[in-house]
Design a protein around this motif. Structure first.
Motif, PDB file in Angstrom:
ATOM      1  N   ILE A 117      72.844  73.352 -24.564  1.00 41.42           N
ATOM      2  CA  ILE A 117      71.362  73.488 -25.447  1.00 41.42           C
ATOM      3  C   ILE A 117      70.193  72.871 -24.654  1.00 41.42           C
ATOM      4  O   ILE A 117      69.299  73.478 -24.789  1.00 41.42           O
ATOM      5  N   SER A 118      70.619  71.788 -24.181  1.00 38.56           N
ATOM      6  CA  SER A 118      69.527  71.079 -23.357  1.00 38.56           C
ATOM      7  C   SER A 118      68.941  71.962 -22.338  1.00 38.56           C
ATOM      8  O   SER A 118      67.621  71.839 -21.952  1.00 38.56           O
ATOM      9  N   ALA A 119      69.741  72.529 -21.642  1.00 41.12           N
ATOM     10  CA  ALA A 119      69.201  73.558 -20.421  1.00 41.12           C
ATOM     11  C   ALA A 119      68.603  74.745 -21.034  1.00 41.12           C
ATOM     12  O   ALA A 119      67.564  75.212 -20.517  1.00 41.12           O
ATOM     13  N   LEU A 120      69.205  75.133 -22.260  1.00 38.95           N
ATOM     14  CA  LEU A 120      68.306  76.398 -22.834  1.00 38.95           C
ATOM     15  C   LEU A 120      66.941  75.924 -23.349  1.00 38.95           C
ATOM     16  O   LEU A 120      66.126  76.840 -23.205  1.00 38.95           O
ATOM     17  N   LYS A 121      66.878  74.782 -23.845  1.00 36.48           N
ATOM     18  CA  LYS A 121      65.591  74.052 -24.296  1.00 36.48           C
ATOM     19  C   LYS A 121      64.618  74.162 -23.297  1.00 36.48           C
ATOM     20  O   LYS A 121      63.611  74.496 -23.601  1.00 36.48           O
ATOM     21  N   ILE A 122      64.820  74.033 -22.082  1.00 34.94           N
ATOM     22  CA  ILE A 122      64.104  73.857 -20.971  1.00 34.94           C
ATOM     23  C   ILE A 122      63.629  75.444 -20.414  1.00 34.94           C
ATOM     24  O   ILE A 122      62.738  75.919 -20.010  1.00 34.94           O
ATOM     25  N   ALA A 123      65.020  76.105 -20.160  1.00 33.98           N
ATOM     26  CA  ALA A 123      64.780  77.408 -19.571  1.00 33.98           C
ATOM     27  C   ALA A 123      63.908  78.407 -20.484  1.00 33.98           C
ATOM     28  O   ALA A 123      63.318  79.164 -20.015  1.00 33.98           O
ATOM     29  N   LEU A 124      63.977  78.289 -21.960  1.00 31.01           N
ATOM     30  CA  LEU A 124      63.297  79.114 -22.950  1.00 31.01           C
ATOM     31  C   LEU A 124      61.812  78.497 -23.234  1.00 31.01           C
ATOM     32  O   LEU A 124      60.895  79.034 -23.851  1.00 31.01           O
TER      33      LEU A 124
END
Length: 205
Positions: A133-140
């Motif tokens: 989720i922390s990766a998605l927060k950045i990617a999106l």
């Protein structure tokens, strides 16, 4: 944010395209709400409920945990490459693929079941999902910055998403989480006909 997401995901990389309320409805409900939003909400809810509102201390990771962590790293690198080209639709597709992978991982690990018999295993599952989720927060973030900022706060951070740069910074064990809230609002199907008729009436006036 949903409009920014739709325009980035649905419009061609070059040239013009028509706006579609049906496609906007689908992107919002199927992708932002059902895939990404649902992943975030159930992980934060399970963590908040079963670990007194704090990020738990994980135990030893297994192959499934490692695979999702690795996928998170690879996605962030790959999304960055797509943004540099730039190919926004491609970048969003890669990010949403990670969200789908994280959902499958959570379904397989079933933390709502393991919490009754193995809390350490449950803690590892949830912290691994929080990593994704922390990766998605950045990617999106380039596409839905407001939602990324809200998620950042829900994870217990007090600074801004951009402060961490293009890197994965999951909430550490012991960090207090905010009360879980939905990131996105599900649209009623009636909005398609309503807004389409309104658009057509404006064209004829």
């Amino acid at each position: 944010d949903p409009l920014r997401y739709y325009l980035s995901a649905n419009m061609p990389e070059f040239g013009d395209a028509d706006f579609s309320w049906r496609e906007f409805y689908r992107r919002n409900n199927d992708e932002l709400v059902a895939t990404y939003g649902n992943l975030v909400h159930r992980i934060l809810t399970l963590t908040h409920r079963n670990f007194d509102g704090f990020v738990p201390q994980p135990g030893s990771t297994d192959a499934d945990d490692g695979a999702l962590i690795q996928k998170s790293h690879e996605t962030l690198v790959s999304v960055a490459h797509s943004l540099e080209i730039p190919r926004f639709r491609e970048a969003i597709g890669k990010a949403m693929a990670l969200a789908g992978e994280a959902n499958r991982y959570v379904d397989m690990k079933a933390p709502w079941k393991t919490v009754k018999e193995d809390k350490v295993r449950t803690a590892t599952t949830l912290t691994t999902a929080l990593y994704a989720i922390s990766a998605l927060k950045i990617a999106l973030y380039p596409f839905i910055p407001q939602a990324s900022e809200r998620l950042h706060k829900l994870l217990g951070f007090t600074n801004h998403v951009a402060n961490d740069g293009w890197s994965i910074s999951p909430p550490p064990a012991g960090q207090a989480l905010q009360e879980p809230k939905a990131l996105f609002t599900k649209l009623d199907e009636g909005i398609i006909e309503k807004e389409t008729l309104l658009l057509e009436s404006q064209k004829t006036t």
